[in-house]
Design an enzyme around this catalytic site. Sequence first.
Site, short mmCIF file in Angstrom:
data_model
loop_
_atom_site.label_atom_id
_atom_site.label_comp_id
_atom_site.label_asym_id
_atom_site.label_seq_id
_atom_site.Cartn_x
_atom_site.Cartn_y
_atom_site.Cartn_z
N GLU A 45 9.64 15.86 15.56
CA GLU A 45 10.02 15.73 14.15
C GLU A 45 9.24 16.75 13.33
OE1 GLU A 45 8.83 12.08 11.95
OE2 GLU A 45 10.93 12.01 11.36
N CYS B 278 13.56 10.56 7.07
CA CYS B 278 13.38 10.11 8.46
C CYS B 278 14.64 10.34 9.28
CB CYS B 278 12.96 8.65 8.48
SG CYS B 278 13.94 7.62 7.41
N GLU C 284 9.84 1.23 10.80
CA GLU C 284 10.88 2.23 10.57
C GLU C 284 10.19 3.58 10.69
OE1 GLU C 284 12.83 4.85 9.44
OE2 GLU C 284 13.00 4.11 7.38
N GLY D 104 2.92 4.09 13.56
CA GLY D 104 3.69 2.89 13.90
C GLY D 104 3.21 2.26 15.21
N LYS E 219 0.84 -1.20 0.00
CA LYS E 219 0.00 0.00 0.00
C LYS E 219 0.87 1.25 0.00
CE LYS E 219 -1.95 2.68 2.91
NZ LYS E 219 -1.80 3.92 2.12
N GLY F 108 6.90 5.09 8.34
CA GLY F 108 6.04 6.26 8.43
C GLY F 108 6.16 6.90 9.79
N SER F 109 5.08 7.53 10.22
CA SER F 109 5.12 8.29 11.48
C SER F 109 5.17 7.35 12.68
CB SER F 109 3.89 9.20 11.57
OG SER F 109 2.72 8.42 11.60
N THR F 110 5.78 7.82 13.76
CA THR F 110 5.82 7.06 15.00
C THR F 110 4.39 6.85 15.52
OG1 THR F 110 8.02 7.82 15.52
CG2 THR F 110 6.71 7.07 17.38
N GLU F 111 3.55 7.86 15.33
CA GLU F 111 2.16 7.78 15.79
C GLU F 111 1.45 6.56 15.15
OE1 GLU F 111 0.05 11.13 14.24
OE2 GLU F 111 -1.86 10.49 15.10
P1 NAI Z 1 1.64 8.34 8.15
O1 NAI Z 1 2.46 7.56 9.11
O2 NAI Z 1 0.22 8.63 8.52
O3 NAI Z 1 1.63 7.59 6.72
C1 NAI Z 1 2.53 6.58 6.31
C2 NAI Z 1 1.75 5.45 5.67
O4 NAI Z 1 0.90 4.84 6.64
C3 NAI Z 1 0.81 5.87 4.53
O5 NAI Z 1 0.83 4.86 3.53
C4 NAI Z 1 -0.54 5.92 5.20
O6 NAI Z 1 -1.63 5.74 4.32
C5 NAI Z 1 -0.43 4.76 6.17
N1 NAI Z 1 -1.34 4.80 7.32
C6 NAI Z 1 -1.81 5.89 7.98
N2 NAI Z 1 -2.60 5.52 9.00
C7 NAI Z 1 -2.63 4.16 9.02
C8 NAI Z 1 -3.27 3.18 9.83
N3 NAI Z 1 -4.03 3.52 10.86
N4 NAI Z 1 -3.05 1.87 9.56
C9 NAI Z 1 -2.26 1.49 8.54
N5 NAI Z 1 -1.65 2.38 7.72
C10 NAI Z 1 -1.82 3.69 7.95
O7 NAI Z 1 2.41 9.69 7.86
P2 NAI Z 1 1.80 11.10 7.37
O8 NAI Z 1 0.52 11.39 8.10
O9 NAI Z 1 1.76 11.10 5.90
O10 NAI Z 1 2.93 12.12 7.86
C11 NAI Z 1 2.91 12.63 9.19
C12 NAI Z 1 4.30 12.72 9.75
O11 NAI Z 1 4.86 11.43 9.84
C13 NAI Z 1 5.30 13.51 8.94
O12 NAI Z 1 5.21 14.88 9.16
C14 NAI Z 1 6.60 12.95 9.43
O13 NAI Z 1 6.94 13.55 10.65
C15 NAI Z 1 6.26 11.50 9.69
N6 NAI Z 1 6.70 10.63 8.56
C16 NAI Z 1 7.84 9.89 8.72
C17 NAI Z 1 8.30 9.14 7.65
C18 NAI Z 1 9.55 8.32 7.76
O14 NAI Z 1 10.20 8.09 6.75
N7 NAI Z 1 9.91 7.82 8.91
C19 NAI Z 1 7.64 9.14 6.34
C20 NAI Z 1 6.42 9.91 6.31
C21 NAI Z 1 6.00 10.63 7.38
MG MG Z 2 -1.00 10.26 8.98
#
Ligand code: NAI
Ligand code: MG
Length: 508
Positions: A412, A315, A281, A264, A206, A259-262
């Site tokens: 972050e 990240c 990660e 994760g 996804k 993705g985000s720690t939240e």
């Molecule tokens: P996110 O963590 O919400 O999104 C990352 C992925 O997770 C996307 O594919 C999203 O559709 C999916 N996702 C979201 N909620 C989910 C759930 N409940 N269950 C399963 N999958 C889910 O990140 P977002 O909202 O786009 O960005 C927010 C912050 O997160 C950024 O400002 C940054 O601080 C951080 N981030 C960190 C990344 C990294 O490489 N470690 C990459 C992207 C964002």
């Molecule tokens: Mg999000």
Amino acid sequence: MTEIVRLSTADAVKLLTPRAAAFIGRVSHKMLIDGSWSEAAAGGAMEVLNPATEELLARVPAAGPQDVERAVAAARAAFDGGPWSRFTPEERQRALWTLADLIEANAQTIAQIESLDNGKSAAVAQMVDVKLATQLYRYMAGWATKIEGATVEPSFPRALGLEVTAFIRKEPVGVVAAVVPWNFPFLITAMKLAPALAAGCTVVLKPAEQTPLSALFLGELIAEAGFPNGVVNIITGDGPGAGAPLTSHPAIDKISFTGSTEVGKIIGKVAMDNMTRLTLELGGKSPVIVLPDFAVADAAAGAAGAIFFNHGQVCCAGSRLFVHKKIYDNVVADIGAIAEKMSMGHGLDPQAQMGPLVSAEQLERVCDYIDLGRAEGAELVAGGARAGNQGYFVRPTVLSNVADTARVSREEIFGPVLVASPFEDLDDVARRANDTPYGLGASIWSKDLSAVHRLVPKLRSGSVWVNCHSAFDAALPFGGYKQSGFGKDFGRQSLDGYLETKSVVIAL
Ligand code: NAI
Ligand code: MG
């Protein structure tokens, strides 16, 4: 003063390869389930915008639970005694190598699609994102034929009268849910797909809702490379609609999330209910530490690269700068001068050094953090606001003399915002560098061998770079300490994350 290099959509299209132009020209896309290009069962679609212009770039299906169900069933069928489980290791190796060749042949096309979708520089994407992805598919292709167990001679009590032999098998973990963010869509997809497929797993991928296009293009190459139907399924949708039903699905054996720690943490709790294997990660607040011996201009160039690469949407971005007090003012002034000179613009424009952030949401979030930092007493050295009023551009920003307790020092930001402060000595900087919930990356800038070797073991961080930052290789494991996650991407260690270990004892 930074200026925005403008590129009209008509001019941008002229720069595209024929295949990128055809792909982008399609506008409405389908997702890949069981080898078929499909609409969402509920019929919904999501709009994907070009972050440099805010114009509509594409429409993709908005996958929901029914689509997740179909994709998981297809991946299960391909795995459970299905065609992929009958592939020999050599056949998996060949399929991955063929995919790498197709990616290489289409590198410019992929980089251009990524650039239009994410906003990043197409030239950089081709040289970094697509290149490293290609290397990783090849590196993991090699591992497919080198997955080995062991034989063991057990020491069972003689009184049992058993004659035994024993061995350890490595087996693919099964069906993998790969959930990918928007900052390096094509590369992070490779970081999950390559080891999963080398290990013999099947995948439901996804991509992020902001940047689904390079994954869909990859789906075309996967079909060309001769993978059986259902081995890789690609569903486009958002977190609540598609990500949540996918990661909570009981038929998923392993989740690999970046993705985000939240999110994760949400996925980690859901995974525990099903005991689903998990690699996370997550975020970071990575320190860049400049020791007093290092040349000022080189330190400034290095630190600027560490934070401004990919517009700070990394990240392990070097978002906290610690410079020894002796050279602090000079280094920070030089970084400020570099930031003010950077040209901003469309990712397809070779003149542009920095593109837009990925979305309106990130634009708002990053600008709010800049305002917050100033309210928290930081001194603004460069940047400090959005650039222009079309496209999600933010000026490369340097905040100086920021307290360690300030929210901009702790949270972050995920944008081109550097937070700098001076330090006294090695113990002081090691303590402050570690004083964060995160532990993803860190860099040390010094030619003082003793000081460097003293500092490296003190840093609680999954990667430490010396005189460089964010330096990745297919063979080097990458992943966080502390709340930056667990498990590894890249390297042999990431392959282990897609394997189960089975002990076999045979009484003769
Ligand atoms: P996110 O963590 O919400 O999104 C990352 C992925 O997770 C996307 O594919 C999203 O559709 C999916 N996702 C979201 N909620 C989910 C759930 N409940 N269950 C399963 N999958 C889910 O990140 P977002 O909202 O786009 O960005 C927010 C912050 O997160 C950024 O400002 C940054 O601080 C951080 N981030 C960190 C990344 C990294 O490489 N470690 C990459 C992207 C964002
Ligand atoms: Mg999000």
